[in-house]
Design a protein around this motif. Structure first.
Motif, PDB file in Angstrom:
ATOM      1  N   ASN A   1      38.560  37.311  74.686  1.00 34.11           N
ATOM      2  CA  ASN A   1      37.903  38.171  73.707  1.00 34.11           C
ATOM      3  C   ASN A   1      38.348  37.834  72.283  1.00 34.11           C
ATOM      4  O   ASN A   1      37.560  37.929  71.344  1.00 34.11           O
TER       5      ASN A   1
ATOM      6  N   PHE B   1      37.071  42.148  83.309  1.00 34.81           N
ATOM      7  CA  PHE B   1      38.307  42.268  82.530  1.00 34.81           C
ATOM      8  C   PHE B   1      38.579  40.989  81.743  1.00 34.81           C
ATOM      9  O   PHE B   1      38.926  41.030  80.558  1.00 34.81           O
ATOM     10  N   LEU B   2      38.416  39.840  82.392  1.00 36.27           N
ATOM     11  CA  LEU B   2      38.647  38.563  81.720  1.00 36.27           C
ATOM     12  C   LEU B   2      37.673  38.361  80.561  1.00 36.27           C
ATOM     13  O   LEU B   2      38.021  37.777  79.532  1.00 36.27           O
TER      14      LEU B   2
ATOM     15  N   GLN C   1      31.977  34.018  77.153  1.00 35.79           N
ATOM     16  CA  GLN C   1      32.076  35.467  77.314  1.00 35.79           C
ATOM     17  C   GLN C   1      30.721  36.047  77.714  1.00 35.79           C
ATOM     18  O   GLN C   1      30.634  36.903  78.610  1.00 35.79           O
TER      19      GLN C   1
ATOM     20  N   LEU D   1      41.903  47.773  81.047  1.00 35.35           N
ATOM     21  CA  LEU D   1      42.482  47.531  82.371  1.00 35.35           C
ATOM     22  C   LEU D   1      42.604  48.830  83.149  1.00 35.35           C
ATOM     23  O   LEU D   1      42.225  48.904  84.327  1.00 35.35           O
TER      24      LEU D   1
ATOM     25  N   LEU E   1      46.268  40.454  72.866  1.00 37.04           N
ATOM     26  CA  LEU E   1      45.557  39.529  73.740  1.00 37.04           C
ATOM     27  C   LEU E   1      45.035  40.205  75.009  1.00 37.04           C
ATOM     28  O   LEU E   1      44.010  39.799  75.548  1.00 37.04           O
ATOM     29  N   TRP E   2      45.744  41.226  75.477  1.00 30.96           N
ATOM     30  CA  TRP E   2      45.364  41.900  76.719  1.00 30.96           C
ATOM     31  C   TRP E   2      45.138  43.386  76.438  1.00 30.96           C
ATOM     32  O   TRP E   2      46.034  44.073  75.972  1.00 30.96           O
ATOM     33  N   ASN E   3      43.934  43.874  76.722  1.00 33.85           N
ATOM     34  CA  ASN E   3      43.568  45.259  76.430  1.00 33.85           C
ATOM     35  C   ASN E   3      43.946  46.170  77.597  1.00 33.85           C
ATOM     36  O   ASN E   3      43.260  46.209  78.625  1.00 33.85           O
TER      37      ASN E   3
ATOM     38  N   ALA F   1      38.591  41.848  77.930  1.00 31.34           N
ATOM     39  CA  ALA F   1      39.920  42.420  77.664  1.00 31.34           C
ATOM     40  C   ALA F   1      41.057  41.416  77.772  1.00 31.34           C
ATOM     41  O   ALA F   1      42.224  41.800  77.751  1.00 31.34           O
ATOM     42  N   SER F   2      40.730  40.140  77.888  1.00 37.27           N
ATOM     43  CA  SER F   2      41.734  39.088  77.994  1.00 37.27           C
ATOM     44  C   SER F   2      41.777  38.292  76.684  1.00 37.27           C
ATOM     45  O   SER F   2      41.013  38.578  75.758  1.00 37.27           O
ATOM     46  N   PRO F   3      42.637  37.288  76.578  1.00 30.57           N
ATOM     47  CA  PRO F   3      42.642  36.441  75.369  1.00 30.57           C
ATOM     48  C   PRO F   3      41.279  35.831  75.035  1.00 30.57           C
ATOM     49  O   PRO F   3      41.035  35.478  73.877  1.00 30.57           O
TER      50      PRO F   3
END
Length: 265
Positions: free
Chosen positions: A64, A56-57, A77, A20, A14-16, A60-62
């Motif tokens: 995505n 980032f959101l 997105q 980050l 869920l978080w890349n 690279a967040s859920p």
């Protein structure tokens, strides 16, 4: 429903973390390595940090992962990546860097041409509509490299477009922004009036599995029934919601850009 789905995914899915670290490195460069001529105020720093957080959101967040399940989330997105992050990034960037780059005649010429309002407009919307041709969209979304490369190219085209909007020498800025608003309307209208799903990657189980697999480690060990359970969303309803989200968002952002343009004059 989505929260139940996300409970099944690992935190690293869920978080890349890689993205980050890349963005944190960008912040370090911005604050400690890039030269400052005194014009980079706290306000600019806040805008730049906000652009990095929202970027980032967006990728690279859920969000995505959800964007591969729900088309309306893909639209959110897009709004963040193309309409929110670029103007914040540009408004928060240090002026000194631009001045240094433009001291080189060749780079100055390239920047002048690429940020020309007509060139930037044609480049961005050509790439945007090309990306959303169903056959291309379905193909790109199931290839990790192509998906990120295309989004990177599209993001850079958005930066050029927003530079031309915020800092370009446009006599009739209101008309130019209205042209941008109208340029998105065919995409929005198609989404809102289509009676069938436009993108098979949200309905065909094989394409859907291939697209979602890009976010999942060891995806080949996951039973097909799990992927089938992730398709409870009506694709036509999702397209209509996506069209509405894009319409309201672009109006808000472009109107806000007019107010910003008047402020910086």
């Amino acid at each position: 429903m989505i929260d139940i789905i996300l409970d099944e995914f690992h935190f690293s899915t869920l978080w890349n973390g890689g993205i980050l670290l890349f963005l944190l490195f960008g912040l370090i460069i911005y604050f400690f390595l890039l030269p400052n001529d005194g014009q980079a105020s706290r306000g600019k720093a806040v805008l730049f940090i906000a652009s990095m957080v929202i970027l980032f959101l967006a990728i690279a967040s859920p969000l995505n992962v959800i964007a591969r399940i729900k088309f309306s989330s893909h639209v959110i997105q897009l709004v963040l990546l193309l309409l929110v992050v670029p103007p914040l990034f540009i408004a928060g960037f240090k002026p000194k860097i631009i001045k240094l780059v433009r001291e080189y005649r060749l780079l100055d010429k390239i920047i002048s041409i690429s940020t020309n309002p007509v060139v930037a407009f044609l480049l961005f919307y050509s790439l945007f509509y090309l990306y959303h041709i169903p056959v291309i969209f379905n193909y790109v979304r199931i290839d990790l490299f192509l998906n990120y490369v295309y989004l990177l190219i599209l993001f850079n085209a958005a930066l050029l477009l927003w530079i031309s909007i915020l800092y370009g020498k446009i006599k009739r800025i209101g008309l130019y922004i209205l042209t941008n608003i109208l340029a998105f309307l065919p995409f929005i209208i198609v989404l809102m009036v289509a009676k069938n799903s436009l993108y098979s990657v949200y309905t065909d189980i094989n394409l859907f599995m291939s697209a979602l697999a890009l976010c999942l480690p060891d995806w080949d060990t996951i039973p097909e029934d799990f992927f089938v359970s992730l398709l409870p969303f009506d694709p036509v309803v999702e397209q209509i919601k996506g069209g509405g989200i894009f319409l309201i968002s672009q109006l808000a952002v472009f109107i806000g850009s007019i107010l910003y343009k008047k402020k910086v004059k």
